[in-house]
Design a protein around this motif. Structure first.
Motif, PDB file in Angstrom:
ATOM      1  N   LEU A  46       0.681  -1.172  -0.004  1.00  0.00           N
ATOM      2  CA  LEU A  46       0.008  -0.031  -0.159  1.00  0.00           C
ATOM      3  C   LEU A  46       0.940   1.219  -0.057  1.00  0.00           C
ATOM      4  O   LEU A  46       2.092   1.420   0.657  1.00  0.00           O
ATOM      5  CB  LEU A  46      -0.944  -0.032   1.266  1.00  0.00           C
ATOM      6  N   VAL A  47       0.399   2.219  -0.932  1.00  0.00           N
ATOM      7  CA  VAL A  47       0.956   3.565  -0.835  1.00  0.00           C
ATOM      8  C   VAL A  47      -0.126   4.466  -1.061  1.00  0.00           C
ATOM      9  O   VAL A  47      -1.059   4.434  -1.576  1.00  0.00           O
ATOM     10  CB  VAL A  47       2.332   3.726  -1.723  1.00  0.00           C
ATOM     11  N   VAL A  48       0.066   5.741  -0.134  1.00  0.00           N
ATOM     12  CA  VAL A  48      -0.723   6.979  -0.282  1.00  0.00           C
ATOM     13  C   VAL A  48      -0.173   8.020  -0.944  1.00  0.00           C
ATOM     14  O   VAL A  48       1.174   7.998  -0.737  1.00  0.00           O
ATOM     15  CB  VAL A  48      -1.522   7.028   0.911  1.00  0.00           C
ATOM     16  N   VAL A  49      -1.013   9.065  -1.362  1.00  0.00           N
ATOM     17  CA  VAL A  49      -0.424  10.291  -1.735  1.00  0.00           C
ATOM     18  C   VAL A  49      -0.921  11.384  -0.900  1.00  0.00           C
ATOM     19  O   VAL A  49      -2.097  11.530  -0.374  1.00  0.00           O
ATOM     20  CB  VAL A  49      -0.585  10.475  -3.254  1.00  0.00           C
ATOM     21  N   SER A  50      -0.231  12.480  -0.709  1.00  0.00           N
ATOM     22  CA  SER A  50      -0.587  13.534  -0.208  1.00  0.00           C
ATOM     23  C   SER A  50       0.434  14.778  -0.553  1.00  0.00           C
ATOM     24  O   SER A  50       1.004  14.615  -1.366  1.00  0.00           O
ATOM     25  CB  SER A  50      -0.416  13.499   1.585  1.00  0.00           C
ATOM     26  N   THR A  51       0.114  16.148   0.223  1.00  0.00           N
ATOM     27  CA  THR A  51       0.518  17.432  -0.398  1.00  0.00           C
ATOM     28  C   THR A  51       1.342  18.045   0.823  1.00  0.00           C
ATOM     29  O   THR A  51       0.763  17.785   1.908  1.00  0.00           O
ATOM     30  CB  THR A  51      -0.229  18.058  -1.053  1.00  0.00           C
ATOM     31  N   ARG A  52       2.122  18.740   0.577  1.00  0.00           N
ATOM     32  CA  ARG A  52       2.990  19.828   1.421  1.00  0.00           C
ATOM     33  C   ARG A  52       3.356  20.953   0.835  1.00  0.00           C
ATOM     34  O   ARG A  52       3.461  20.886  -0.628  1.00  0.00           O
ATOM     35  CB  ARG A  52       4.087  19.057   2.146  1.00  0.00           C
ATOM     36  N   LEU A  53       3.515  22.113   1.516  1.00  0.00           N
ATOM     37  CA  LEU A  53       4.270  23.127   0.888  1.00  0.00           C
ATOM     38  C   LEU A  53       5.833  22.652   0.408  1.00  0.00           C
ATOM     39  O   LEU A  53       6.498  22.157   1.200  1.00  0.00           O
ATOM     40  CB  LEU A  53       4.221  24.424   1.732  1.00  0.00           C
ATOM     41  N   GLU A  54       6.082  23.337  -0.641  1.00  0.00           N
ATOM     42  CA  GLU A  54       7.586  23.014  -1.025  1.00  0.00           C
ATOM     43  C   GLU A  54       8.564  23.429  -0.269  1.00  0.00           C
ATOM     44  O   GLU A  54       9.457  22.497  -0.248  1.00  0.00           O
ATOM     45  CB  GLU A  54       7.643  23.602  -2.576  1.00  0.00           C
ATOM     46  N   LYS A  55       8.406  24.589   0.383  1.00  0.00           N
ATOM     47  CA  LYS A  55       9.418  24.928   1.596  1.00  0.00           C
ATOM     48  C   LYS A  55       9.658  24.011   2.373  1.00  0.00           C
ATOM     49  O   LYS A  55      10.596  23.882   3.194  1.00  0.00           O
ATOM     50  CB  LYS A  55       9.061  26.539   1.803  1.00  0.00           C
ATOM     51  N   GLU A  56       8.730  23.157   2.842  1.00  0.00           N
ATOM     52  CA  GLU A  56       8.509  22.146   3.988  1.00  0.00           C
ATOM     53  C   GLU A  56       9.286  21.042   3.419  1.00  0.00           C
ATOM     54  O   GLU A  56       9.786  20.337   4.280  1.00  0.00           O
ATOM     55  CB  GLU A  56       7.180  21.799   4.329  1.00  0.00           C
ATOM     56  N   LEU A  57       9.225  20.704   2.061  1.00  0.00           N
ATOM     57  CA  LEU A  57       9.716  19.100   1.450  1.00  0.00           C
ATOM     58  C   LEU A  57      11.167  19.397   1.208  1.00  0.00           C
ATOM     59  O   LEU A  57      12.170  18.928   1.338  1.00  0.00           O
ATOM     60  CB  LEU A  57       8.890  19.208   0.428  1.00  0.00           C
ATOM     61  N   GLY A  58      11.469  20.687   0.402  1.00  0.00           N
ATOM     62  CA  GLY A  58      12.813  21.043  -0.056  1.00  0.00           C
ATOM     63  C   GLY A  58      12.525  20.203  -1.557  1.00  0.00           C
ATOM     64  O   GLY A  58      13.747  20.476  -2.199  1.00  0.00           O
ATOM     65  N   TYR A  59      11.898  19.537  -1.987  1.00  0.00           N
ATOM     66  CA  TYR A  59      11.965  18.989  -3.122  1.00  0.00           C
ATOM     67  C   TYR A  59      10.487  18.807  -3.936  1.00  0.00           C
ATOM     68  O   TYR A  59       9.477  19.104  -3.215  1.00  0.00           O
ATOM     69  CB  TYR A  59      12.260  17.443  -3.131  1.00  0.00           C
ATOM     70  N   SER A  69       8.825  16.275  -4.890  1.00  0.00           N
ATOM     71  CA  SER A  69       8.168  15.249  -4.168  1.00  0.00           C
ATOM     72  C   SER A  69       9.132  14.483  -3.395  1.00  0.00           C
ATOM     73  O   SER A  69      10.426  14.398  -3.605  1.00  0.00           O
ATOM     74  CB  SER A  69       7.567  14.305  -4.978  1.00  0.00           C
ATOM     75  N   VAL A  70       8.691  13.751  -2.354  1.00  0.00           N
ATOM     76  CA  VAL A  70       9.425  12.953  -1.571  1.00  0.00           C
ATOM     77  C   VAL A  70       8.778  11.564  -1.421  1.00  0.00           C
ATOM     78  O   VAL A  70       7.620  11.393  -1.289  1.00  0.00           O
ATOM     79  CB  VAL A  70       9.923  13.526  -0.385  1.00  0.00           C
ATOM     80  N   TYR A  71       9.610  10.471  -1.101  1.00  0.00           N
ATOM     81  CA  TYR A  71       8.873   9.468  -0.655  1.00  0.00           C
ATOM     82  C   TYR A  71       9.170   8.803   1.004  1.00  0.00           C
ATOM     83  O   TYR A  71      10.559   9.028   1.239  1.00  0.00           O
ATOM     84  CB  TYR A  71       9.273   8.229  -1.667  1.00  0.00           C
ATOM     85  N   VAL A  86       4.641  12.126  -1.170  1.00  0.00           N
ATOM     86  CA  VAL A  86       4.471  13.714  -0.579  1.00  0.00           C
ATOM     87  C   VAL A  86       4.735  14.557  -1.790  1.00  0.00           C
ATOM     88  O   VAL A  86       5.771  14.536  -2.357  1.00  0.00           O
ATOM     89  CB  VAL A  86       5.083  13.961   0.556  1.00  0.00           C
ATOM     90  N   LEU A  87       3.860  15.178  -2.469  1.00  0.00           N
ATOM     91  CA  LEU A  87       4.020  16.328  -3.327  1.00  0.00           C
ATOM     92  C   LEU A  87       3.880  17.497  -2.942  1.00  0.00           C
ATOM     93  O   LEU A  87       3.006  17.825  -1.916  1.00  0.00           O
ATOM     94  CB  LEU A  87       2.872  15.964  -4.350  1.00  0.00           C
ATOM     95  N   ALA A  88       4.929  18.308  -3.390  1.00  0.00           N
ATOM     96  CA  ALA A  88       4.939  19.810  -3.142  1.00  0.00           C
ATOM     97  C   ALA A  88       3.604  20.161  -3.687  1.00  0.00           C
ATOM     98  O   ALA A  88       3.209  20.158  -4.954  1.00  0.00           O
ATOM     99  CB  ALA A  88       6.283  20.473  -3.552  1.00  0.00           C
ATOM    100  N   THR A  89       2.825  21.255  -3.070  1.00  0.00           N
ATOM    101  CA  THR A  89       1.812  21.866  -3.894  1.00  0.00           C
ATOM    102  C   THR A  89       2.151  22.482  -5.099  1.00  0.00           C
ATOM    103  O   THR A  89       1.246  22.573  -5.815  1.00  0.00           O
ATOM    104  CB  THR A  89       1.296  22.894  -2.732  1.00  0.00           C
ATOM    105  N   GLU A  90       3.223  23.150  -5.237  1.00  0.00           N
ATOM    106  CA  GLU A  90       3.847  23.850  -6.296  1.00  0.00           C
ATOM    107  C   GLU A  90       3.575  22.881  -7.554  1.00  0.00           C
ATOM    108  O   GLU A  90       3.531  23.224  -8.626  1.00  0.00           O
ATOM    109  CB  GLU A  90       4.985  24.516  -6.107  1.00  0.00           C
ATOM    110  N   THR A  91       4.033  21.471  -7.235  1.00  0.00           N
ATOM    111  CA  THR A  91       4.178  20.737  -8.494  1.00  0.00           C
ATOM    112  C   THR A  91       2.802  20.356  -8.947  1.00  0.00           C
ATOM    113  O   THR A  91       2.820  19.818 -10.132  1.00  0.00           O
ATOM    114  CB  THR A  91       4.803  19.266  -7.819  1.00  0.00           C
ATOM    115  N   LEU A  92       1.841  20.395  -8.194  1.00  0.00           N
ATOM    116  CA  LEU A  92       0.559  19.825  -8.628  1.00  0.00           C
ATOM    117  C   LEU A  92      -0.132  21.111  -9.483  1.00  0.00           C
ATOM    118  O   LEU A  92      -1.214  21.016  -9.990  1.00  0.00           O
ATOM    119  CB  LEU A  92      -0.523  19.973  -7.531  1.00  0.00           C
ATOM    120  N   SER A  93       0.677  22.336  -9.837  1.00  0.00           N
ATOM    121  CA  SER A  93       0.315  23.258 -10.850  1.00  0.00           C
ATOM    122  C   SER A  93       0.446  22.783 -12.099  1.00  0.00           C
ATOM    123  O   SER A  93      -0.008  23.697 -13.020  1.00  0.00           O
ATOM    124  CB  SER A  93       0.740  24.678 -10.305  1.00  0.00           C
TER     125      SER A  93
END
Length: 235
Positions: free
Chosen positions: A75-88, A90-92, A104-111
């Motif tokens: 199982l794997v799920v997907v979520s979002t965070r602000l890019e400044k919180e991730l630094g990338y 996306s991360v796994y 985890v996807l940066a919100t900016e990526t989703l644009s």
């Protein structure tokens, strides 16, 4: 006297060796049949990505990645965070005793739906490799995990997404920025796709003209080198 120019391989020796050896490992794990049978995706519109909201886009991108890459029951799920919180982009995050694995996807990526799809695909590939029995140290390295989408028919999309040149204008100021998606650059993707085509026995794929120019040039140079190398009786 006539002179002929010897065909030279593209990229540096270390770049080629990395891609070749890690692609061999990918073939060993996922099997030749998966790579030979994967349909090359030429247009993003072929995938039913739901852009009605950020949440629906991320979830539909995960389903699209699942439909193209080798299956895993983990199982794997997907979520979002602000890019400044991730630094990338996306991360796994690996599964823990009380939480499933997470992309985890940066919100900016989703644009951008193309970037969203490729970032999810790269991280889903990481998820797949996490479950491989007798895993090797490099199996979960981006150099390996980022090859699997290329072997699953997503190479043209990966090439389009790998480098973005963005212009901006704000409060009287203008400028531009460059950002990347994925580990490999366009020329490295072109070389990897040339190797994939050798495995598939496809010397002149119909999608070649659809590759972005820098990937296409490397693809053609690699193909010429392979043909010249074999003509001289070498492996």
């Amino acid at each position: 006297m006539f002179w002929t120019r010897k065909s030279r391989p593209p990229l540096t020796t270390s770049q080629r060796l990395d891609i070749e050896l890690l692609l061999r490992r990918t073939i060993e794990v996922v099997g030749r049949a998966h790579i030979r049978d994967s349909e090359f995706l030429l247009q993003l519109d072929r995938l039913a990505l739901d852009e009605s909201s950020s949440e629906s886009l991320s979830h539909s991108a995960l389903e699209a990645a699942r439909s193209r890459l080798p299956l895993t029951s983990r199982l794997v799920v997907v979520s979002t965070r602000l890019e400044k919180e991730l630094g990338y982009p996306s991360v796994y995050r690996s599964a823990t005793d009380d939480k499933p694995a997470e992309i985890v996807l940066a919100t900016e990526t989703l644009s951008d739906r193309l970037r969203t799809l490729m970032e999810v695909s790269y991280q889903y590939s990481r998820h797949y490799w996490e479950g491989v029995p007798n895993r090797r140290p490099l199996d979960t390295d981006p150099r390996t995990t980022n090859l699997l989408p290329l072997c699953s028919g997503m190479g043209l999309l990966a090439s389009d997404a790998c480098l973005y040149d963005k212009q901006w204008s704000q409060a009287g100021y203008t400028g531009w920025s460059i950002s990347r998606s994925g580990y490999y650059n366009a020329t490295e993707i072109g070389y990897a796709l040339a190797l994939v085509c050798r495995l598939r026995g496809d010397a002149n794929p119909a999608w070649e003209s659809e590759l972005r120019p820098d990937s296409r040039e490397t693809f053609r140079q690699a193909r010429s080198y392979f043909q010249s190398h074999e003509a001289s009786g070498q492996r």
